[in-house]
Design a protein around this motif. Sequence first.
Motif, PDB file in Angstrom:
ATOM      1  N   ARG A 261       0.760  -1.195  -0.006  1.00 55.07           N
ATOM      2  CA  ARG A 261       0.119  -0.047   0.047  1.00 55.07           C
ATOM      3  C   ARG A 261       0.914   1.257   0.239  1.00 55.07           C
ATOM      4  O   ARG A 261       0.565   2.237  -0.797  1.00 55.07           O
ATOM      5  CB  ARG A 261      -0.820  -0.022   1.214  1.00 55.07           C
ATOM      6  CG  ARG A 261      -1.938   1.222   1.371  1.00 55.07           C
ATOM      7  CD  ARG A 261      -2.119   1.300   2.753  1.00 55.07           C
ATOM      8  NE  ARG A 261      -1.171   1.335   3.735  1.00 55.07           N
ATOM      9  CZ  ARG A 261      -1.352   0.833   5.166  1.00 55.07           C
ATOM     10  NH1 ARG A 261      -2.520   0.365   5.530  1.00 55.07           N
ATOM     11  NH2 ARG A 261      -0.141   1.096   5.637  1.00 55.07           N
ATOM     12  N   ASP A 262       2.064   1.267   0.783  1.00 58.47           N
ATOM     13  CA  ASP A 262       2.876   2.419   0.999  1.00 58.47           C
ATOM     14  C   ASP A 262       3.994   2.547   0.024  1.00 58.47           C
ATOM     15  O   ASP A 262       4.527   3.584  -0.149  1.00 58.47           O
ATOM     16  CB  ASP A 262       3.667   2.245   2.258  1.00 58.47           C
ATOM     17  CG  ASP A 262       2.416   2.355   3.643  1.00 58.47           C
ATOM     18  OD1 ASP A 262       1.409   2.794   3.357  1.00 58.47           O
ATOM     19  OD2 ASP A 262       2.831   1.904   4.403  1.00 58.47           O
TER      20      ASP A 262
ATOM     21  N   GLY B  31      -1.394   1.168  -3.440  1.00 58.97           N
ATOM     22  CA  GLY B  31      -2.688   2.305  -3.306  1.00 58.97           C
ATOM     23  C   GLY B  31      -3.454   1.518  -2.099  1.00 58.97           C
ATOM     24  O   GLY B  31      -3.108   0.751  -1.557  1.00 58.97           O
ATOM     25  N   ARG B  32      -4.594   2.256  -2.094  1.00 61.43           N
ATOM     26  CA  ARG B  32      -5.833   1.705  -1.232  1.00 61.43           C
ATOM     27  C   ARG B  32      -6.261   0.533  -1.143  1.00 61.43           C
ATOM     28  O   ARG B  32      -6.945  -0.098  -0.396  1.00 61.43           O
ATOM     29  CB  ARG B  32      -6.592   3.060  -1.009  1.00 61.43           C
ATOM     30  CG  ARG B  32      -6.283   4.255  -0.415  1.00 61.43           C
ATOM     31  CD  ARG B  32      -7.315   5.081  -0.244  1.00 61.43           C
ATOM     32  NE  ARG B  32      -8.270   5.567  -1.373  1.00 61.43           N
ATOM     33  CZ  ARG B  32      -9.192   6.216  -1.405  1.00 61.43           C
ATOM     34  NH1 ARG B  32      -9.747   6.858  -0.207  1.00 61.43           N
ATOM     35  NH2 ARG B  32      -9.582   6.460  -2.704  1.00 61.43           N
ATOM     36  N   ASP B  33      -6.255  -0.097  -2.597  1.00 59.65           N
ATOM     37  CA  ASP B  33      -6.809  -1.531  -2.600  1.00 59.65           C
ATOM     38  C   ASP B  33      -5.862  -2.405  -1.481  1.00 59.65           C
ATOM     39  O   ASP B  33      -6.291  -3.776  -1.354  1.00 59.65           O
ATOM     40  CB  ASP B  33      -6.717  -2.074  -3.937  1.00 59.65           C
ATOM     41  CG  ASP B  33      -7.895  -1.371  -4.568  1.00 59.65           C
ATOM     42  OD1 ASP B  33      -8.387  -1.006  -4.232  1.00 59.65           O
ATOM     43  OD2 ASP B  33      -7.616  -1.720  -6.063  1.00 59.65           O
TER      44      ASP B  33
END
Length: 336
Positions: free
Chosen positions: A115-116, A120-122
């Motif tokens: 994510r980092d 992303g937010r998935d």
Amino acid sequence: MHIFTTGVTNVFNMFNCPSTSNGKVVELAQAFAATLSKDQLRDLNQDFSLKNAVNWSNYPQAALGRRGHCGLRIGTLSKEQWTALNALLAAATGSFKSKGYDEIQQILNADDYLRDHGGGRDYGRENFYVAFLGTPSDSGTWVLQFGGHHLAVTNTYAGGVLVGATPSFRGIEPFTTFEYNGVSDQPQQQNQKAFVALLASFDNDQLAVAKLLGKYRDLLLGPGSDWEFPTIPVGIRGPELRGNQRALLLAVIETYVGSIDKENAARILAGYENELDSTYVGYSGSTSMSKPRDYIRIDGPSVWIEFSMRNGIIFSDPHPHAVWRDKNTDYGGTAS
């Protein structure tokens, strides 16, 4: 709706070996549920059905929409609720290093890392789910599910006894060792090393027998491929292995069976050891198990384990997918 009935009684007889950890799991499941709101409980508690049990995937759950995991999204949990859930997972999945509970925490770290670092937010642990299929108790039958991207825990309990610990899916990206919140992570290198050690022990004749025809892009029995075991086993069979090679084979199996508590893991591993003469090992690609489409599987009367190297998604380096299934006890032993 298909209710779990067929097969549970027979599996209970096979596994009728009480474990103190099983009772602890029920106690901690009830304690976790007691921390939840009514809305959270509605998501957590699901019907005890095969339709719900097979509803898992190794893909990022946020990208699947309604096709994703059933249950409670753990991104909704408070600190207190996280603590209660972690206690439950620790009891259900054991305390072996880089296996079970420890491996789960590292897979969650990996998803936060993705994510980092461009995913992303998935991605991220907030997109994992927990579900109770049926009501946790020492008398009835119920399933503890926990999973999301690269992870599926499916523990079925009947009469206070663990009657199935599969399907059990593990994957991770990146596959190189990475640091997250000051912790060094990479639990599945031990699985890869165990497979490589087994293949390295084979002579040229054994490698030729173990070599599978064709190439494998991924697992045969990943999510959505339940009970689709090949009817004819292929590869090199247990009696064709020397004593040290049989020990190496059992060591590979242990890296997956060790994803549950010690008592149940020892019991299940002993059963697989008794079936080694009828267990096959087959591989495709290179013996390094480090390149895309490198693939290896263990196919026994009961045990089924696959390890497949995949192309990277967020990073360029390949990463593994692996699944442990049991031909008799997947989902507690019922296919309908």
